[in-house]
Design a protein around this motif. Structure first.
Motif, mmCIF file in Angstrom:
data_model
loop_
_atom_site.group_PDB
_atom_site.id
_atom_site.type_symbol
_atom_site.label_atom_id
_atom_site.label_comp_id
_atom_site.label_asym_id
_atom_site.label_seq_id
_atom_site.Cartn_x
_atom_site.Cartn_y
_atom_site.Cartn_z
ATOM 1 N N THR A 1 49.594 75.329 47.033
ATOM 2 C CA THR A 1 50.453 75.928 46.020
ATOM 3 C C THR A 1 50.530 77.448 46.208
ATOM 4 O O THR A 1 51.609 78.036 46.106
ATOM 5 N N ALA A 2 49.408 78.084 46.508
ATOM 6 C CA ALA A 2 49.424 79.536 46.727
ATOM 7 C C ALA A 2 50.265 79.896 47.945
ATOM 8 O O ALA A 2 51.046 80.851 47.912
ATOM 9 N N HIS A 3 50.122 79.136 49.026
ATOM 10 C CA HIS A 3 50.906 79.414 50.232
ATOM 11 C C HIS A 3 52.388 79.158 50.005
ATOM 12 O O HIS A 3 53.243 79.886 50.539
ATOM 13 N N MET A 4 52.708 78.136 49.210
ATOM 14 C CA MET A 4 54.114 77.871 48.893
ATOM 15 C C MET A 4 54.724 79.037 48.122
ATOM 16 O O MET A 4 55.848 79.484 48.410
ATOM 17 N N ILE A 5 53.993 79.533 47.133
ATOM 18 C CA ILE A 5 54.503 80.646 46.334
ATOM 19 C C ILE A 5 54.702 81.881 47.204
ATOM 20 O O ILE A 5 55.733 82.566 47.115
ATOM 21 N N THR B 1 56.220 69.385 44.880
ATOM 22 C CA THR B 1 54.908 69.428 44.248
ATOM 23 C C THR B 1 55.134 69.212 42.758
ATOM 24 O O THR B 1 56.256 68.904 42.339
ATOM 25 N N GLU B 2 54.110 69.364 41.947
ATOM 26 C CA GLU B 2 54.253 69.199 40.499
ATOM 27 C C GLU B 2 55.299 70.172 39.990
ATOM 28 O O GLU B 2 55.268 71.358 40.308
ATOM 29 N N CYS B 3 56.233 69.682 39.161
ATOM 30 C CA CYS B 3 57.451 70.473 38.974
ATOM 31 C C CYS B 3 57.315 71.655 38.026
ATOM 32 O O CYS B 3 58.178 72.524 38.019
ATOM 33 N N SER B 4 56.247 71.764 37.262
ATOM 34 C CA SER B 4 56.084 72.979 36.457
ATOM 35 C C SER B 4 55.925 74.207 37.342
ATOM 36 O O SER B 4 56.241 75.320 36.929
ATOM 37 N N MET B 5 55.426 74.009 38.568
ATOM 38 C CA MET B 5 55.269 75.155 39.451
ATOM 39 C C MET B 5 56.623 75.769 39.791
ATOM 40 O O MET B 5 56.731 76.996 39.953
ATOM 41 N N ALA B 6 57.651 74.936 39.898
ATOM 42 C CA ALA B 6 58.984 75.473 40.165
ATOM 43 C C ALA B 6 59.430 76.378 39.017
ATOM 44 O O ALA B 6 60.039 77.429 39.240
ATOM 45 N N ASP B 7 59.119 75.983 37.776
ATOM 46 C CA ASP B 7 59.439 76.838 36.629
ATOM 47 C C ASP B 7 58.683 78.156 36.700
ATOM 48 O O ASP B 7 59.242 79.228 36.440
ATOM 49 N N ASN B 8 57.401 78.094 37.067
ATOM 50 C CA ASN B 8 56.598 79.316 37.117
ATOM 51 C C ASN B 8 57.068 80.266 38.209
ATOM 52 O O ASN B 8 57.071 81.480 38.036
ATOM 53 N N VAL B 9 57.508 79.705 39.336
ATOM 54 C CA VAL B 9 58.032 80.542 40.413
ATOM 55 C C VAL B 9 59.385 81.128 40.025
ATOM 56 O O VAL B 9 59.663 82.310 40.251
ATOM 57 N N ARG B 10 60.229 80.306 39.407
ATOM 58 C CA ARG B 10 61.558 80.801 39.015
ATOM 59 C C ARG B 10 61.449 81.877 37.940
ATOM 60 O O ARG B 10 62.273 82.805 37.896
ATOM 61 N N ALA B 11 60.443 81.770 37.064
ATOM 62 C CA ALA B 11 60.248 82.821 36.065
ATOM 63 C C ALA B 11 60.008 84.163 36.745
ATOM 64 O O ALA B 11 60.466 85.209 36.277
#
Length: 368
Positions: free
Chosen positions: A281-285, A300-310
């Motif tokens: 997840t860290a490397h993806m971000i 991956t788990e889709c809340s991470m997409a929200d956190n990155v888009r924020a």
């Protein structure tokens, strides 16, 4: 190198029954430890106090929903100060938790490392149970709370300490690496832990021709493809990442050939074969921050997409949304309740903790 063998509970006729790891009962609240519930009304004062926080998440949380969240967010942040507490949140937590109440956010490795630096006397772990256990292992004299003790993990539940002992009997002298997504009971039986960020490095650090890697069969397959070390794997899987398919990703590319796809190594091999990048997840971000793709699919788990888009609102996210039911047990409401009552407290038998701590510390202390 292909995996040389893969084992699971059915491969051990003498495996003890009924030993799958489950969350431990919550410790009782301490006498006199509870604080009164604060007001959770939406007022001008709340609006003003939380306006800078809403700026962080306005691209992923509709304005109409903010008045429902903001009073609890304000109360949590005030209680942290009153309690002398720090909140750790995994990347899979919802944006209102990750961006608005967490003091430290990150993947399993980041949280494990940061847990060793925490000065606060109370740690509130916004993640799943094995993460809270890891924080407790690294901070035995601190109070570690998890807002919902039922926040488990399919990987951690797939293997027990008894299973590790049986593997050692079958493969004497072969070192054992445990993914951090395991219980303290399992960590106590292995040589070293790893995360998806450092799995290959950890495996190669053992300087052994063969390594037992558990419990994620797909991460083991990925590691085997990146090293000459022979890997003996366990038949565990993440119930979120296992649901993705290569066919699903090909459909995204057919709809838009310019779309970029990045995936977590807990996904099956056919998914990773379709991805433009594979990493933790860290490397993806970090990849998204560097590449700034126009359109992106994060597998991956889709809340991470929200956190990155924020953080990066210019990146358009196409979301094949697989939510982790365990991560989503953590909510603003039960974080607030945890701080008010100092529950649910994570405890580990000291003798077990001492053995488990060694495998986690050995990972953290591994030189890059």
């Amino acid at each position: 190198m292909p995996i040389t063998g893969i084992y699971g509970p059915d491969d051990f006729a003498d495996r003890p029954k009924g030993q799958i790891t489950i969350s431990r009962p919550a410790a009782p609240a301490r006498p006199g430890s509870s604080l009164p519930m604060p007001s959770l009304e939406w007022t001008d004062e709340v609006a003003t106090a939380t306006a800078p926080l809403y700026e962080r998440v306005k691209h992923v949380i509709p304005a109409i929903e903010w008045p429902l969240m903001a009073p609890t967010i304000k109360a949590i942040n005030e209680l942290k100060q009153a309690r002398g507490a720090v909140i750790l949140a995994h990347n899979y937590q919802a944006p209102e938790i990750f961006h608005c109440v967490a003091d430290i956010g990150g993947d399993s490795l980041q949280l494990a490392v940061e847990a060793t630096k925490v000065k606060a006397g109370i740690i509130v772990q916004c993640g799943v149970h094995f993460m809270a256990e890891t924080s407790k292992l690294l901070n035995p004299d601190k109070t570690v709370l998890i807002p919902d003790m039922r926040a488990g993990c399919s990987l951690a539940a797939s293997i027990t300490g008894a299973d590790v002992r049986l593997l050692r009997e079958r493969f004497p002298g072969v070192p054992v690496v445990a993914y951090v997504n395991t219980s303290a009971e399992v960590k106590a039986e292995v040589d070293i832990c790893c995360t998806s960020s450092n799995a290959v490095q950890v495996v190669e650090s053992l300087n052994a021709p063969t390594v037992i890697f558990l419990p994620d069969r797909y991460l083991a397959t990925y590691v085997a493809s990146k090293t000459d070390v022979k890997i003996i794997a366990w038949k565990g899987a993440c119930e979120v990442h296992e649901r993705f398919t290569g066919e699903e990703l090909r459909a995204y590319r057919e709809a838009d050939p310019t779309v970029q796809i990045i995936a977590h190594p807990e996904c099956p091999p056919d998914v990773l074969a379709e991805a433009d990048f594979t990493g933790s997840t860290a490397h993806m971000i970090n990849w998204v921050r560097e590449k700034r793709p126009r359109r992106l699919v994060m597998i991956t788990e889709c809340s991470m997409a929200d956190n990155v888009r924020a953080e990066l609102p210019d990146v358009e996210m196409l979301r094949p949304c697989n939510l982790c039911p365990h991560m989503k047990r953590i909510t603003l409401a039960n974080i607030l309740e945890s701080l008010l009552t100092l529950r649910e407290e994570v405890t580990i038998d000291p003798a077990l903790a001492e053995r488990a701590r060694r495998s986690v510390e050995r990972m953290i202390n591994l030189k890059n």
